[in-house]
Structure formats: structure tokens, C-alpha cells
Design a protein around this motif. Structure first.
Motif, PDB file in Angstrom:
ATOM      1  N   ALA A 194       1.033  -1.169   0.241  1.00 12.85           N
ATOM      2  CA  ALA A 194      -0.586  -0.083   0.241  1.00 12.85           C
ATOM      3  C   ALA A 194       0.754   1.540  -0.236  1.00 12.85           C
ATOM      4  O   ALA A 194       0.787   1.662   1.054  1.00 12.85           O
ATOM      5  N   PRO A 195       1.687   1.639  -1.466  1.00 15.84           N
ATOM      6  CA  PRO A 195       2.230   2.902  -1.251  1.00 15.84           C
ATOM      7  C   PRO A 195       1.625   3.777  -1.930  1.00 15.84           C
ATOM      8  O   PRO A 195       0.284   4.184  -1.672  1.00 15.84           O
ATOM      9  N   GLN A 196       2.034   4.914  -1.403  1.00 12.09           N
ATOM     10  CA  GLN A 196       1.144   6.634  -1.525  1.00 12.09           C
ATOM     11  C   GLN A 196       2.124   7.685  -2.380  1.00 12.09           C
ATOM     12  O   GLN A 196       3.497   7.620  -1.691  1.00 12.09           O
ATOM     13  N   ASP A 197       1.447   7.998  -2.727  1.00 13.21           N
ATOM     14  CA  ASP A 197       2.065   8.636  -3.277  1.00 13.21           C
ATOM     15  C   ASP A 197       3.109   9.974  -2.539  1.00 13.21           C
ATOM     16  O   ASP A 197       2.485  10.352  -1.589  1.00 13.21           O
ATOM     17  N   GLY A 198       4.294  10.264  -2.972  1.00 11.21           N
ATOM     18  CA  GLY A 198       5.305  11.623  -1.862  1.00 11.21           C
ATOM     19  C   GLY A 198       5.660  10.764  -1.086  1.00 11.21           C
ATOM     20  O   GLY A 198       7.031  11.308  -1.049  1.00 11.21           O
ATOM     21  N   LYS A 199       5.741   9.533  -0.580  1.00 11.13           N
ATOM     22  CA  LYS A 199       6.259   8.752   0.627  1.00 11.13           C
ATOM     23  C   LYS A 199       7.828   8.062  -0.253  1.00 11.13           C
ATOM     24  O   LYS A 199       7.420   6.787  -1.199  1.00 11.13           O
ATOM     25  N   PRO A 200       8.709   7.814   0.042  1.00  8.80           N
ATOM     26  CA  PRO A 200       9.836   7.314   0.202  1.00  8.80           C
ATOM     27  C   PRO A 200      10.022   6.112  -0.226  1.00  8.80           C
ATOM     28  O   PRO A 200       9.177   5.574   1.793  1.00  8.80           O
ATOM     29  N   ALA A 201      10.110   5.337  -0.857  1.00  6.11           N
ATOM     30  CA  ALA A 201       9.902   4.085  -0.692  1.00  6.11           C
ATOM     31  C   ALA A 201      11.108   3.392   0.212  1.00  6.11           C
ATOM     32  O   ALA A 201      12.218   3.103   0.831  1.00  6.11           O
ATOM     33  N   GLY A 202       9.990   2.701   1.744  1.00  9.86           N
ATOM     34  CA  GLY A 202      10.909   1.894   2.708  1.00  9.86           C
ATOM     35  C   GLY A 202      10.851   2.762   3.496  1.00  9.86           C
ATOM     36  O   GLY A 202      11.311   2.656   4.778  1.00  9.86           O
ATOM     37  N   ALA A 203       9.876   4.009   3.726  1.00  7.76           N
ATOM     38  CA  ALA A 203      10.127   4.859   4.431  1.00  7.76           C
ATOM     39  C   ALA A 203       9.443   4.479   6.040  1.00  7.76           C
ATOM     40  O   ALA A 203       7.886   4.540   5.379  1.00  7.76           O
ATOM     41  N   VAL A 204       9.599   5.064   6.908  1.00  7.71           N
ATOM     42  CA  VAL A 204       8.922   4.993   7.919  1.00  7.71           C
ATOM     43  C   VAL A 204       7.498   5.893   8.060  1.00  7.71           C
ATOM     44  O   VAL A 204       8.334   7.222   8.249  1.00  7.71           O
TER      45      VAL A 204
END
Length: 923
Positions: free
Chosen positions: A260-270
């Protein structure tokens, strides 16, 4: 001739807490060694000393001397707190006073000390009695909320750390016995009135809050008819403001791991998945009444009637803002969420990138205006009659205890009509985070509606709870006048009947006109509330109950979780006991005293609850169990003279399960696919926690107000209660029209399982300054520290735990008090420290929740002056007090949800300082 020595009423605490936790205990240990070296300076009593008929000591000296005497003369391992004068414990809160004792810590709720944890175990393991009689609780389980008992009406507290066969209602970790005054023992007339004004350092945080309050009390003790009749009456009134600035992070996760990625959120970031900030004000009003009538016309009959009543009202208003920004909130038909990120900055936390700055887009904050009320009533009555003839005596005691709680929680929702962008700056450490929100105070743009899509525009829950104990006790005692080793023996029985019942109703509030958003009439608005401490600006504010009938349609709407809150638990507990009281001379220098005994406790328990489906009750059920326990106990004290003592205790112990665990509530059904039963709920078949314990204490007493002690304890819990799936007989359940293939299935509930050990060390000392030098007369120091550890896995022995402690376990607990009193002046500064622990709290919709609570250091200050007997103002005392002098925050943390192993901040709440200035006058 009578000599009155008046010492100031209040003493003060200085902490030996250091940043290194084990070092704290070591430091306290060095303090004990230093005090032992001071024995050489003890002042000898000479034959030429003047003999006085009577010395009356009041104030902190009286409190310390009485507490030390109680500890030294006890046959069990105990800790004690005594009132400085009639109706005056050293602290304004009973819980605070108890929490200063070795190995004991308090848990703060809404900024005040409410329950105590003894030797690393939560309040559910603590037995609480009033004048030796088991007490009911206003909470939903056994843990007694001590703020229901005004300190002004309690004369002394004894905490039993080892069992005694004649002690009823014992806890597994310890037993707290609250004691009211005995007027014939007091021996003189005394009238005391006191009052104080109270102010919170935060001021008025909202238009419907108050930062000022007061306390008032009066006590009367007298004796009549040649000291054969004694009367004591006490009343206490509390009107106290508590306020809080609160921030909470809802939960943290790298949602990429769940697809469930979100636009603008760096991959793997909490990322933080939701937040809240609020201002909350509490107005607490408590009225307490205590009465004692004591009658002893001769040496044959002694009768004592105790009456106690307390009413505790709390009115709480909350004004805040909150939102979720997880990827599933308000997602479209393709599962794409409405929230995106921009301008992101991450911070490395133990090798994991955590988003700490940026902008959230597409969020719809909800403005909350809530009102919660609580009305608690507590009744207790006991009538004890002792009949004595020769070496025999018979105690007959009838007692009654009842608690009632009526609670109402109302929440309403409002907000802007469109999605918003929120700038944020977070800290991976503790403190208030900062957010930049649009204006949420404009009456024309902030509407009543459901911005977070919860399916309703408000929620109301009303609940009623009643807990009642009826008990009777008979004890026959025989004094052994000719025995060389036994002083006396006791044979007794206590019959206890307890019923706890809870009923709850949940309502949803929907806006009129088919839930159309509505603005609030300006006449119903109050001044906006500022959330500037978290950067959220001002909020539209109003009284939620004023709007309820005007804007909403309120309808009963209960889910299966709501339906399951209704339950009744009955317990019949019969305790039979035999105790031998030992007293013998082992040698010319060593005296051995103590007791050896055994209890047989037979318990029958049952519960009636509901089996609820998703939205309906399909059947009520009553389930129960019966069991018996044989509990031997031994307490020995070897007195070597010159103040040296060694105490030893060994016992088999048990503690019945928390009452809410015994509820017969369930949500169970037959699968339409497999035709098998499954469900979850409470477990009325639970048996107790059981343990074997051993204690040893080395003590040295140096005069009436000084001692040092080192204590070791070990508990082997043979059983512990945790949650798991277990086989269950569903034959008493309604299958709701389905045909199961068997009456047996799986049920997720509380169950008995293997336990583990609890072990620890406690060091404590009380030192009067004149023990070292006459120049230090008037100074005093009290120090204690403890270290406790456990092998118990709180989530069960086979499940693997995400936590490392059982509820209530702080590995390090320490307290220190430094005081001065002389010539009428007194000063005391106190600090209590407890290490981080897993606390149990009331959570969303009245459920219970475990939370990782971080360490606390709370400082209190007291200053006072007592006018001398020779003064025209004799009997008058003036007091200035500051509670929570250091404005210690309440802090919790949460584990990140996607398995990174890092912990991040959860809640950060400040309560401000409480200032009190007042007086006491005694006649």
C-alpha cells in the motif's frame, strides 16, 4: 505533667535517582552503609535524664516514628505510612503516600495518582482492605482506585508484602490496608479543621475550564462515659481542577510492506499514520464522610462500628483535532488512498528512515468537542464485636462494601468540508510535535459533519456499574499463658459474597436533515480553544451536550463489542484459617517471634453474559467454576537485640482473576462453510494465579525514627493468565438457526498457563539528622530503591512476546525525601521515580489497553509553619504545597507496525503544576 513537642506537619523528598538505573539501587545501598556507620554516634540515654509523664509528638516526627514502629513490631514484612496528626497523611493523596514506600510505584491517570503497583505487578494483583475488610472497586475489575478515599479520612496505611493466614482479601503482590482512627486509642478530644485553595499553572486552557479549586475538611474525636464510648467523625470536600495538553501519534508503519504505497512517500520509509492533539479539563468533586463509634464498657465486650461514604464526580471537557492519513482511508474503487506526501524529509532511526518533515495532502481533520461525566459512589460499613473471657476471645465482624459508577461519554465531530493540506515537523524523540493546519475556528466554514467517514456524526455511550460485597467473619483466639513458644492461636472463618454487574448502551448521533452538514448557532459557541502548543491553531468550541437535542437524531446502535460489555459476575468465597502466633527465646540474646498458619479458600464463581452476533443478541448464558486452595504461610522475626532483626517469610499464594476476565460475554457463531463453532470473549471457567513465595529482610533500627533495611524476594508463579485460542464447549450457546457438526470448537479467550518468576531486591533507610550530629537536629532523609525482574512472558509461553515485561513491572523504582523541621518550620522536597513499564489503561470505547509507558520522575514540595503553644495562634498551621513541581509529562511509545523493531513516540501529555496554599487549625 504533659510535655507537648510540636513538630511541623510536612516533610520533603530528594531523589537518589540517577540516569543509570542499576546505579540508583547501588547508590541507595551506599546510603544504607553510611547510615550503619553512624550507629557509633547514637545518643545514649543516661540515668540522670528527666522522666516526663507523657510526651506528645506531632508532625512529621510522629508520622515517621509511628511508621517505623509499625514496621519493627510487625510479624510480617510490611511497610507503613502514618498520619502526621489526626486525618493528615504526609501527602494529599493516599496513592502518593503509598508510592513512596520501598518497591511500590503509582500509575498516573489524567495527571493524578490513582492506583499502585507493588513489586512490579499491576493493580490487578493488589488486595485492598479498609480496616481489614476487602473493598469493592469502582473500576471494571479488582484494582481499587485509591483516589476514591480522601487522605484526610485515613489515619494510617499498612502494606503487607508477605501473606498472613488471618489476613482476608490478600493480593498476590501485596495487600494495602487503609485504617481509620480508633477514638478510644486516641485518648483525648481533638477537633481539626483545614482548608486550602488550589490553582493549576496552566491557567484556563479553554472557555469551559477552571484553574482554581479548593479542599476542606473537618474531624472530631472524643471520648465519653469514663472513656467507655469513643466517637470519631470526619468530612472532606474536594473541588480540584486538572488540565492537560495532549498529543498522540496513532501508529507508525512502512505501508509499502503491505502493498500500500502512497504518492510522495519514499519507498521503505516509516510514516506516522494519524495524529491527535487536544486540550482537556477535568473538574473533580469528591465528598467523603467517615464515622466511628467505639464502645468498651468493660474488659469483656468491645464493639466498633465503622461507616464510610465517598462520592466522586468528574466532569471532563475535551476540545481537539485529529485525523488519519493511512493509505486505506477514503480510498477509491481501485484501493488508492486520498492522502499523498510532498516536500518529505526523513531521519535515520536505528538504521530505518522515518519521515519527520513534509506536507500531508488530502487530509480531512476532524474537530472534536467531547464531554464525559462520571459519578462514583462508595459505601463501606463494618461492625466488629470482640467478646473476651479469661484467655479466650471471640471476634464477630459483619461488613458491607458497595461501589456504584454511572458514566457517560459523548463525542461530536466537525470540520472543513473539503480535503486539506497539513504541514508537519515531527521529532523521533519525545515532546510536542508541530503541525500547520488551516483555520479550524471559523464558524462559517467549520461544519458539524463526519469528516473521517466514521458512519455517524457523534457517539454517546452510557454505562452503569455496581460492585457489592457482603461478608461475615468469626475468629476464636486463645492466649497461651503457659507456653514457652506460642503466644496465642486463632481459628476463623470469613464468608464473602460478591456481585459485580455492568450494563452499557451505545448510541449514534446523526445530524438532522439526512445528515446534512450544519453550522453551529453563534449563540451556542464559546471562545475558540488554542492548540498552539502543537501548532494546530484555534478550534471551534462548544458544549457538546448543548447541541445534542438541537442538531442530532440519537439512536441506539450497538455492535457485538458493545453488546458484550454487559455482564454479571458472582463470587462466593469462603476462607477458613488457622494461625499460631509464635514468641520464644532461642538464646539469651535472640528472640524469635512470628506466625505460622494456613488458609483454605473455597471459591465458586459464575457469570451471566450475552452471545452476540454482528448486530444482535442470539442468547444469554451462565457459566462458572468451583475450586479450592490450601495456602500455608510462615512469618518469622529473629530479634538479635540492639535493633538488629532478620525477617523471613514463605507462603503459597493465590489471586483470583480480574473480574472482567470472568465475564461470560462472547461473540460466537457457526461457520456457514465448515459448520464449526468459533468465537471469543471472557472466560468464567478461569482459575486463579497461583504462586510460591519466599522473602528475607535484614533490618537495623537506630532510635525511634531511623532504620536501614535490605530485603530480597522471590515469587514462582505456577500459573499466569493470558489470551489464546482454546477448545471450548459451545453446547450452551444459541447456533442462531444453524446446525453445527459438533458442540466443540475454538474460542479466543483468557486461559490459565504456565508462569515464571518475579524476583527483586529492595533497600531502604530513614535517617534522622541528629543520628550523625546534634548540628543536624531537625534534618532528615528517607531513601529507598528496588530492582525487580521477571521471566514471565505476558503473551503466553508458546506465542512469542512483542513485549518484555508483564503489566506494571518497572525494573527500577526509587523514592527519596529530604526534610527539615524545627522551631515550627518544616520543609519537604520529594521525588518519586519509576522505570518504564507496560501500563494498563482505559482505551477507545471503554476497552482495556496495554501501553509502553516511559519512565517518570515526579517532584513535590511542601512548606509549612506551626505556631507554638505559647503563641496566641497556637494550634494554627499554614501550608504551601506544589505537586508535580517539575511538570513531569506522561509519555508512551509504540513499536513500529511492520517489523522494523524500532520504537517511536506515541503519547506526550503535560498536566501542569498544582499549587496549594492553606491552613489547619486544631483544638
Amino acid at each position: 505533667m504533659t510535655l507537648h513537642v510540636f513538630a511541623p506537619r510536612n516533610a520533603v523528598v530528594l531523589s537518589c535517582v540517577s540516569p543509570r538505573k542499576r546505579g540508583l539501587v547501588i547508590a541507595c545501598g551506599f546510603a544504607l552503609l553510611a547510615s550503619a556507620a553512624a550507629q557509633a554516634q547514637e545518643v545514649a540515654t543516661t540515668d540522670s535524664a528527666q522522666t516526663l509523664d507523657k510526651v506528645v509528638v506531632t508532625g512529621i516526627r510522629h508520622s515517621i516514628e509511628t511508621s517505623v514502629e509499625t514496621k519493627s513490631e510487625a510479624t510480617s514484612i510490611v511497610e507503613a505510612v502514618s498520619a502526621e496528626d489526626i486525618g493528615k497523611l504526609p501527602d494529599i493523596s493516599i496513592a502518593d503516600s503509598i508510592a513512596r514506600l520501598p518497591g511500590i510505584a503509582t500509575q498516573r491517570v489524567d495527571g493524578r495518582s490513582q492506583v499502585v503497583n507493588i513489586r512490579g505487578m499491576s493493580e490487578q494483583f493488589v488486595g485492598t482492605t479498609l480496616n481489614g475488610r476487602e473493598q469493592v472497586s469502582t473500576g471494571d475489575s479488582r484494582g481499587v482506585e485509591l483516589d476514591q478515599y480522601p487522605a484526610e479520612l485515613i489515619n494510617a496505611v499498612t502494606v503487607y508484602k508477605t501473606p498472613d493466614a488471618a489476613l482476608i482479601g490478600q493480593g498476590l503482590s501485596g495487600t494495602v490496608d487503609l485504617q481509620t482512627i480508633r477514638p478510644l486509642e486516641y485518648g483525648e478530644r481533638r477537633i481539626v479543621v483545614s482548608g486550602s485553595g488550589e490553582k493549576n499553572s496552566f491557567g484556563d486552557l479553554s472557555a469551559d475550564s477552571s484553574d482554581t479549586g479548593y479542599r476542606a475538611s473537618a474531624s472530631y474525636v472524643d471520648q465519653f462515659a469514663n472513656d467507655t464510648v469513643g466517637v470519631a467523625i470526619g468530612i472532606a470536600r474536594l473541588d480540584s481542577p486538572f488540565q492537560e495538553k495532549h498529543y498522540k501519534a496513532w501508529w507508525w508503519a512502512d505501508t509499502d510492506a503491505w502493498g500500500a504505497p502512497q504518492d510522495g512517500k519514499p519507498a521503505g520509509a516509516v510514516a506516522l499514520q494519524g495524529s491527535e492533539g487536544w486540550i482537556k479539563s477535568h473538574e473533580l468533586k469528591r465528598d467523603g464522610v467517615m464515622g466511628v463509634v467505639e464502645f468498651k464498657p468493660n474488659d469483656t465486650w468491645h464493639s466498633i462500628l465503622d461507616l464510610y461514604y465517598s462520592r466522586f464526580d468528574q466532569d471532563e471537557n475535551m476540545h481537539g483535532a485529529m485525523w488519519t492519513n493511512d493509505p486505506w482511508w477514503n480510498a477509491d474503487e481501485n484501493g488508492v488512498g486520498a492522502v499523498s506526501y510532498s516536500n518529505i524529509v526523513t531521519t535515520d532511526v536505528d538504521g530505518v528512515p522515518v519521515i519527520t518533515r513534509g506536507v500531508l495532502n488530502g487530509v480531512q481533520p476532524v474537530v472534536r468537542n467531547d464531554n464525559n461525566t462520571r459519578d462514583d459512589k462508595l459505601y463501606a460499613a463494618g461492625w466488629a464485636n470482640t467478646f473476651t473471657w479469661g484467655s479466650w476471645s471471640l471476634l464477630a465482624d459483619l461488613n458491607y462494601s458497595k461501589a456504584e459508577r454511572e458514566q457517560s461519554t459523548l463525542e461530536t465531530y466537525a470540520g472543513l468540508l473539503g480535503p486539506q493540506s497539513i504541514g508537519f515537523e515531527l521529532s523521533p524523540g519525545q515532546g510536542f510535535n508541530q503541525y500547520a493546519l488551516p483555520d479550524l475556528s471559523d464558524p462559517s466554514s467549520v461544519h458539524l459533519w463526519d469528516p473521517q467517514m466514521w458512519g455517524h456524526d457523534g457517539r454517546l455511550e452510557n454505562s452503569r456499574q455496581e460492585d457489592e460485597i457482603k461478608a461475615a467473619r468469626l475468629q476464636l483466639t486463645h492466649q497461651m499463658e503457659n507456653s514457652d513458644w506460642m503466644r496465642s492461636y486463632d481459628v476463623g472463618v470469613n464468608l464473602n459474597r460478591r456481585t459485580k454487574e455492568k450494563v452499557s448502551q451505545t448510541y449514534f448521533a446523526d445530524l438532522l436533515n439526512d445528515r446534512a452538514p450544519a453550522t453551529v448557532d453563534p449563540a451556542l459557541l464559546m471562545s475558540p480553544t488554542s492548540l498552539g502548543f502543537v501548532g494546530m491553531g484555534n478550534l471551534l468550541s462548544y458544549n457538546a451536550r448543548d447541541l445534542l437535542s438541537r442538531y442530532y437524531d440519537v439512536r441506539l446502535s450497538e455492535s457485538n463489542d458493545d453488546l458484550r460489555k454487559d455482564f454479571t459476575v458472582d463470587e462466593d468465597v469462603d476462607t477458613f484459617y488457622l494461625r499460631a502466633n509464635l514468641d520464644m527465646d532461642l538464646t539469651e540474646r535472640v528472640r524469635l517471634r512470628g506466625n505460622a498458619g494456613v488458609q483454605y479458600v473455597h471459591t465458586e464463581q459464575s457469570s451471566t453474559g450475552f452471545n452476540a452476533t454482528s448486530d444482535a443478541i442470539v442468547g444469554a448464558q451462565t457459566l462458572g467454576a468451583s475450586y479450592g486452595d490450601i495456602l500455608p504461610s510462615l512469618n518469622l522475626v529473629a530479634d538479635f537485640g540492639d535493633g538488629w532483626m532478620v525477617r523471613f517469610g514463605a507462603a503459597k499464594e493465590m489471586m483470583r482473576p480480574p473480574i472482567n476476565y470472568l465475564s461470560a460475554d462472547s461473540s460466537a457463531s457457526v461457520s456457514e462453510i465448515t459448520n464449526e463453532w468459533s468465537g471469543g470473549g471472557g472466560n468464567p471457567l478461569l482459575e486463579p494465579y497461583r504462586a510460591n513465595s519466599a522473602d528475607i529482610s535484614f533490618e537495623k533500627y537506630m532510635g525511634p525514627a531511623s532504620y536501614i533495611a535490605l530485603a530480597l524476594f522471590y515469587k514462582d508463579l505456577e500459573s499466569y493468565i493470558y489470551q489464546d485460542n482454546m477448545p471450548w464447549d459451545f453446547s450452551g450457546y444459541d447456533p442462531d438457526g444453524k446446525t453445527p457438526i459438533s458442540d466443540f470448537g475454538t474460542f479466543y479467550t483468557w486461559k490459565n498457563g504456565t508462569g515464571g518468576y518475579m524476583r527483586g531486591v529492595e533497600v531502604s533507610t530513614t535517617l534522622a539528622g541528629d543520628l550523625f550530629s546534634d548540628a543536624l537536629t531537625g534534618f532528615g532523609l528517607q531513601l529507598n530503591g528496588s530492582y525487580t525482574e521477571s521471566s514471565i512472558d505476558p503473551d503466553g509461553p508458546d506465542l512469542g512476546s512483542s513485549t518484555d515485561t508483564i503489566p506494571g513491572l518497572s525494573k527500577v523504582v526509587a523514592n527519596a525525601t529530604f526534610y527539615y523541621e524545627n522551631h515550627g518550620f518544616a520543609a519537604r522536597i520529594s521525588e518519586r521515580y519509576r522505570d518504564k513499564y507496560r501500563g494498563e489503561y482505559s482505551s477507545l470505547f471503554g476497552q482495556r489497553q496495554y501501553r509502553y509507558t516511559l519512565s517518570e520522575k515526579t517532584v513535590d514540595l511542601q512548606l509549612s509553619y506551626d505556631f507554638a503553644e505559647t503563641s496566641r495562634l497556637s494550634g494554627l498551621s499554614l501550608l504551601f504545597q506544589v505537586n508535580n513541581l517539575n511538570n513531569e509529562p506522561f509519555r508512551t511509545e509504540a513499536s513500529e507496525s511492520t517489523g522494523t523493531g524500532i520504537f517511536l513516540p506515541e503519547e506526550y501529555t503535560e498536566y501542569g503544576r498544582q499549587y496549594l496554599i492553606g491552613f489547619s487549625y486544631k483544638m
